[in-house]
Scaffold this motif. Sequence first.
Motif, PDB file in Angstrom:
ATOM      1  N   GLY A  26      -8.692   5.444   0.256  1.00 43.18           N
ATOM      2  CA  GLY A  26      -8.016   4.519  -0.649  1.00 43.18           C
ATOM      3  C   GLY A  26      -7.053   3.591   0.076  1.00 43.18           C
ATOM      4  O   GLY A  26      -7.013   2.383  -0.178  1.00 43.18           O
ATOM      5  N   CYS A  27      -6.269   4.138   0.990  1.00 46.62           N
ATOM      6  CA  CYS A  27      -5.300   3.321   1.743  1.00 46.62           C
ATOM      7  C   CYS A  27      -6.005   2.317   2.642  1.00 46.62           C
ATOM      8  O   CYS A  27      -5.602   1.148   2.711  1.00 46.62           O
ATOM      9  N   VAL A  28      -7.041   2.760   3.331  1.00 41.66           N
ATOM     10  CA  VAL A  28      -7.778   1.843   4.213  1.00 41.66           C
ATOM     11  C   VAL A  28      -8.459   0.755   3.396  1.00 41.66           C
ATOM     12  O   VAL A  28      -8.395  -0.434   3.735  1.00 41.66           O
ATOM     13  N   GLY A  29      -9.099   1.136   2.299  1.00 39.55           N
ATOM     14  CA  GLY A  29      -9.777   0.150   1.449  1.00 39.55           C
ATOM     15  C   GLY A  29      -8.826  -0.874   0.866  1.00 39.55           C
ATOM     16  O   GLY A  29      -9.086  -2.076   0.895  1.00 39.55           O
ATOM     17  N   LEU A  30      -7.701  -0.411   0.352  1.00 31.05           N
ATOM     18  CA  LEU A  30      -6.706  -1.320  -0.218  1.00 31.05           C
ATOM     19  C   LEU A  30      -6.101  -2.222   0.860  1.00 31.05           C
ATOM     20  O   LEU A  30      -5.875  -3.415   0.629  1.00 31.05           O
ATOM     21  N   SER A  31      -5.885  -1.679   2.032  1.00 31.36           N
ATOM     22  CA  SER A  31      -5.346  -2.477   3.141  1.00 31.36           C
ATOM     23  C   SER A  31      -6.326  -3.564   3.560  1.00 31.36           C
ATOM     24  O   SER A  31      -5.932  -4.714   3.790  1.00 31.36           O
ATOM     25  N   LEU A  32      -7.605  -3.212   3.667  1.00 30.93           N
ATOM     26  CA  LEU A  32      -8.612  -4.202   4.051  1.00 30.93           C
ATOM     27  C   LEU A  32      -8.779  -5.279   2.989  1.00 30.93           C
ATOM     28  O   LEU A  32      -9.108  -6.424   3.298  1.00 30.93           O
ATOM     29  N   TYR A  33      -8.568  -4.928   1.737  1.00 26.57           N
ATOM     30  CA  TYR A  33      -8.640  -5.907   0.652  1.00 26.57           C
ATOM     31  C   TYR A  33      -7.438  -6.858   0.684  1.00 26.57           C
ATOM     32  O   TYR A  33      -7.577  -8.070   0.542  1.00 26.57           O
ATOM     33  N   LEU A  34      -6.249  -6.299   0.867  1.00 22.99           N
ATOM     34  CA  LEU A  34      -5.021  -7.101   0.765  1.00 22.99           C
ATOM     35  C   LEU A  34      -4.729  -7.954   1.992  1.00 22.99           C
ATOM     36  O   LEU A  34      -4.177  -9.050   1.851  1.00 22.99           O
ATOM     37  N   VAL A  71       0.842  -1.201   0.000  1.00 23.62           N
ATOM     38  CA  VAL A  71       0.000   0.000   0.000  1.00 23.62           C
ATOM     39  C   VAL A  71       0.876   1.250   0.000  1.00 23.62           C
ATOM     40  O   VAL A  71       0.606   2.201  -0.739  1.00 23.62           O
ATOM     41  N   GLY A  72       1.915   1.250   0.790  1.00 29.23           N
ATOM     42  CA  GLY A  72       2.808   2.408   0.829  1.00 29.23           C
ATOM     43  C   GLY A  72       3.494   2.671  -0.501  1.00 29.23           C
ATOM     44  O   GLY A  72       3.585   3.821  -0.946  1.00 29.23           O
ATOM     45  N   HIS A  73       3.954   1.602  -1.151  1.00 31.72           N
ATOM     46  CA  HIS A  73       4.649   1.777  -2.427  1.00 31.72           C
ATOM     47  C   HIS A  73       3.700   2.131  -3.568  1.00 31.72           C
ATOM     48  O   HIS A  73       4.136   2.696  -4.579  1.00 31.72           O
ATOM     49  N   LEU A  74       2.435   1.807  -3.439  1.00 34.13           N
ATOM     50  CA  LEU A  74       1.462   2.193  -4.470  1.00 34.13           C
ATOM     51  C   LEU A  74       0.906   3.594  -4.231  1.00 34.13           C
ATOM     52  O   LEU A  74       0.809   4.403  -5.154  1.00 34.13           O
ATOM     53  N   MET A  75       0.527   3.860  -2.998  1.00 33.15           N
ATOM     54  CA  MET A  75      -0.218   5.088  -2.729  1.00 33.15           C
ATOM     55  C   MET A  75       0.670   6.324  -2.543  1.00 33.15           C
ATOM     56  O   MET A  75       0.259   7.420  -2.919  1.00 33.15           O
ATOM     57  N   ALA A  76       1.848   6.179  -1.956  1.00 40.85           N
ATOM     58  CA  ALA A  76       2.687   7.356  -1.704  1.00 40.85           C
ATOM     59  C   ALA A  76       3.090   8.075  -3.000  1.00 40.85           C
ATOM     60  O   ALA A  76       2.897   9.295  -3.098  1.00 40.85           O
ATOM     61  N   PRO A  77       3.606   7.370  -4.010  1.00 43.42           N
ATOM     62  CA  PRO A  77       3.934   8.086  -5.250  1.00 43.42           C
ATOM     63  C   PRO A  77       2.697   8.655  -5.943  1.00 43.42           C
ATOM     64  O   PRO A  77       2.747   9.759  -6.498  1.00 43.42           O
ATOM     65  N   LEU A  78       1.602   7.908  -5.882  1.00 40.84           N
ATOM     66  CA  LEU A  78       0.359   8.395  -6.488  1.00 40.84           C
ATOM     67  C   LEU A  78      -0.137   9.653  -5.781  1.00 40.84           C
ATOM     68  O   LEU A  78      -0.607  10.600  -6.423  1.00 40.84           O
TER      69      LEU A  78
END
Length: 131
Positions: free
Chosen positions: A98-106, A69-76
């Motif tokens: 977005g970060c919470v949703g992606l974290s809960l998915y992964l 999540v950090g490597h996807l969301m931080a640059p975005l």
Amino acid sequence: MTQTIQSQSDDREIKPAILRGWRRRCPSCGQGPLFSSYLKVRDECPVCSAHMSHHRADDGPAYLTILIVGHLMAPLMLWTFFEFEPDPLLVFAVFTVGCVGLSLYLLPRLKGLIVGLQWAKRMHGFASDTA
């Protein structure tokens, strides 16, 4: 003190086990559900009766989730902020969701992946299983 050394041929197939774990299914049969709740791994598969209580996923799934999540969301987030110059509060609100949703998915998928890998490599107590 003797240790049992297993050859590479004793290992189960890794790719199917990992994919089954990613789909939150039993790494042994691929049919039964791996979890009894969001992150609670079942002690035994209801379909093939494979014991899953041996897993030791511990902090691995959380670490991998934060890493991805950090490597996807931080640059975005940085690109969005500097390219479009929106209100910082808007960036914070959108990317928090977005970060919470992606974290809960992964998180459950990565935990299943790690349990599947441990099952395939016969790690911890999985070595004594017959499947």
